[in-house]
Design a protein around this motif. Structure first.
Motif, PDB file in Angstrom:
ATOM      1  N   THR A   1       5.456 -36.695 -69.767  1.00 38.35           N
ATOM      2  CA  THR A   1       5.571 -37.226 -68.411  1.00 38.35           C
ATOM      3  C   THR A   1       4.642 -36.434 -67.502  1.00 38.35           C
ATOM      4  O   THR A   1       4.086 -35.419 -67.899  1.00 38.35           O
TER       5      THR A   1
ATOM      6  N   ALA B   1       9.351 -38.996 -54.545  1.00 39.96           N
ATOM      7  CA  ALA B   1       9.494 -40.406 -54.902  1.00 39.96           C
ATOM      8  C   ALA B   1      10.962 -40.761 -55.090  1.00 39.96           C
ATOM      9  O   ALA B   1      11.389 -41.855 -54.713  1.00 39.96           O
ATOM     10  N   LEU B   2      11.744 -39.840 -55.655  1.00 37.48           N
ATOM     11  CA  LEU B   2      13.181 -40.073 -55.811  1.00 37.48           C
ATOM     12  C   LEU B   2      13.841 -40.253 -54.453  1.00 37.48           C
ATOM     13  O   LEU B   2      14.689 -41.131 -54.284  1.00 37.48           O
TER      14      LEU B   2
ATOM     15  N   PHE C   1      13.637 -43.247 -65.774  1.00 39.65           N
ATOM     16  CA  PHE C   1      12.355 -43.065 -65.094  1.00 39.65           C
ATOM     17  C   PHE C   1      12.069 -41.578 -64.980  1.00 39.65           C
ATOM     18  O   PHE C   1      12.986 -40.764 -64.994  1.00 39.65           O
TER      19      PHE C   1
ATOM     20  N   HIS D   1       7.829 -33.725 -62.633  1.00 38.83           N
ATOM     21  CA  HIS D   1       8.713 -34.866 -62.432  1.00 38.83           C
ATOM     22  C   HIS D   1      10.133 -34.562 -62.898  1.00 38.83           C
ATOM     23  O   HIS D   1      10.347 -33.753 -63.791  1.00 38.83           O
TER      24      HIS D   1
ATOM     25  N   ASP E   1       3.484 -42.604 -58.778  1.00 36.71           N
ATOM     26  CA  ASP E   1       3.397 -42.364 -60.213  1.00 36.71           C
ATOM     27  C   ASP E   1       4.809 -42.262 -60.777  1.00 36.71           C
ATOM     28  O   ASP E   1       5.667 -41.570 -60.231  1.00 36.71           O
ATOM     29  N   CYS E   2       5.030 -42.956 -61.882  1.00 36.25           N
ATOM     30  CA  CYS E   2       6.370 -43.030 -62.439  1.00 36.25           C
ATOM     31  C   CYS E   2       6.263 -43.370 -63.920  1.00 36.25           C
ATOM     32  O   CYS E   2       5.635 -44.356 -64.284  1.00 36.25           O
ATOM     33  N   SER E   3       6.859 -42.554 -64.757  1.00 32.45           N
ATOM     34  CA  SER E   3       6.906 -42.845 -66.189  1.00 32.45           C
ATOM     35  C   SER E   3       8.200 -43.584 -66.499  1.00 32.45           C
ATOM     36  O   SER E   3       9.177 -43.496 -65.751  1.00 32.45           O
TER      37      SER E   3
ATOM     38  N   TRP F   1       7.521 -51.914 -62.153  1.00 35.14           N
ATOM     39  CA  TRP F   1       6.884 -50.831 -62.899  1.00 35.14           C
ATOM     40  C   TRP F   1       5.763 -51.401 -63.743  1.00 35.14           C
ATOM     41  O   TRP F   1       5.926 -52.402 -64.445  1.00 35.14           O
TER      42      TRP F   1
ATOM     43  N   MET G   1       9.920 -39.230 -62.188  1.00 37.44           N
ATOM     44  CA  MET G   1       9.188 -39.299 -60.917  1.00 37.44           C
ATOM     45  C   MET G   1       9.336 -37.985 -60.177  1.00 37.44           C
ATOM     46  O   MET G   1      10.170 -37.154 -60.537  1.00 37.44           O
TER      47      MET G   1
END
Length: 143
Positions: A100, A124-125, A118, A104, A37-39, A65, A120
């Protein structure tokens, strides 16, 4: 009265089909793994404005993305590992925590021609940083 019921029925059927489509699309995007999941901040605006919910996936040297609520099968943004110059992180400010995913961090990715923002998880980073550093030999260092 029957016409109203027909219209309501068609609208409900369309909504159910749309939900099924979004679920199928997400399943298709995540089938090969490497997704999270990533905005993404689509427009450079004040903190908390211009963000879209999405998910990202690794495909070779590209980070793709996708918007969560989109009918498109192709990515909205593709970042090649060779474009990345470095990343910095920060905590969400202003309205960013509201737009977001919860928990994150904001990642400012410096590309050759612009900066992409982004949001996250820290896990995830860690994956993105490992992906950046795992470039083949004889290529530039990104961090």
């Amino acid at each position: 009265m029957r016409t109203v019921l027909d219209v309501v029925g068609v609208c409900l059927a369309a909504a159910v089909l749309l939900i099924i489509f979004f679920a199928f699309r997400r399943r298709w995007l995540t089938k090969d793994g490497g997704t999270f999941d990533c905005s993404l901040q689509l427009a450079e605006k004040d903190h908390g404005r211009g963000w879209a919910l999405g998910l990202a996936r690794y495909i070779g040297d590209d980070l793709q993305w996708f918007r969560v609520f989109s009918l498109a099968w192709w990515p909205k943004l593709t970042v090649n590992r060779g474009q990345l110059q470095g990343v910095t992180t920060r905590r969400p400010m202003g309205n960013e925590p509201l737009v977001t995913y919860a928990g994150h961090v904001i990642v400012d990715a410096e590309l050759r021609d612009r900066t992409v923002h982004f949001a996250m998880t820290e896990e995830a980073l860690t994956g993105v940083l490992a992906w950046m550093e795992s470039a083949p030999p004889n290529t530039q260092t990104y961090l």
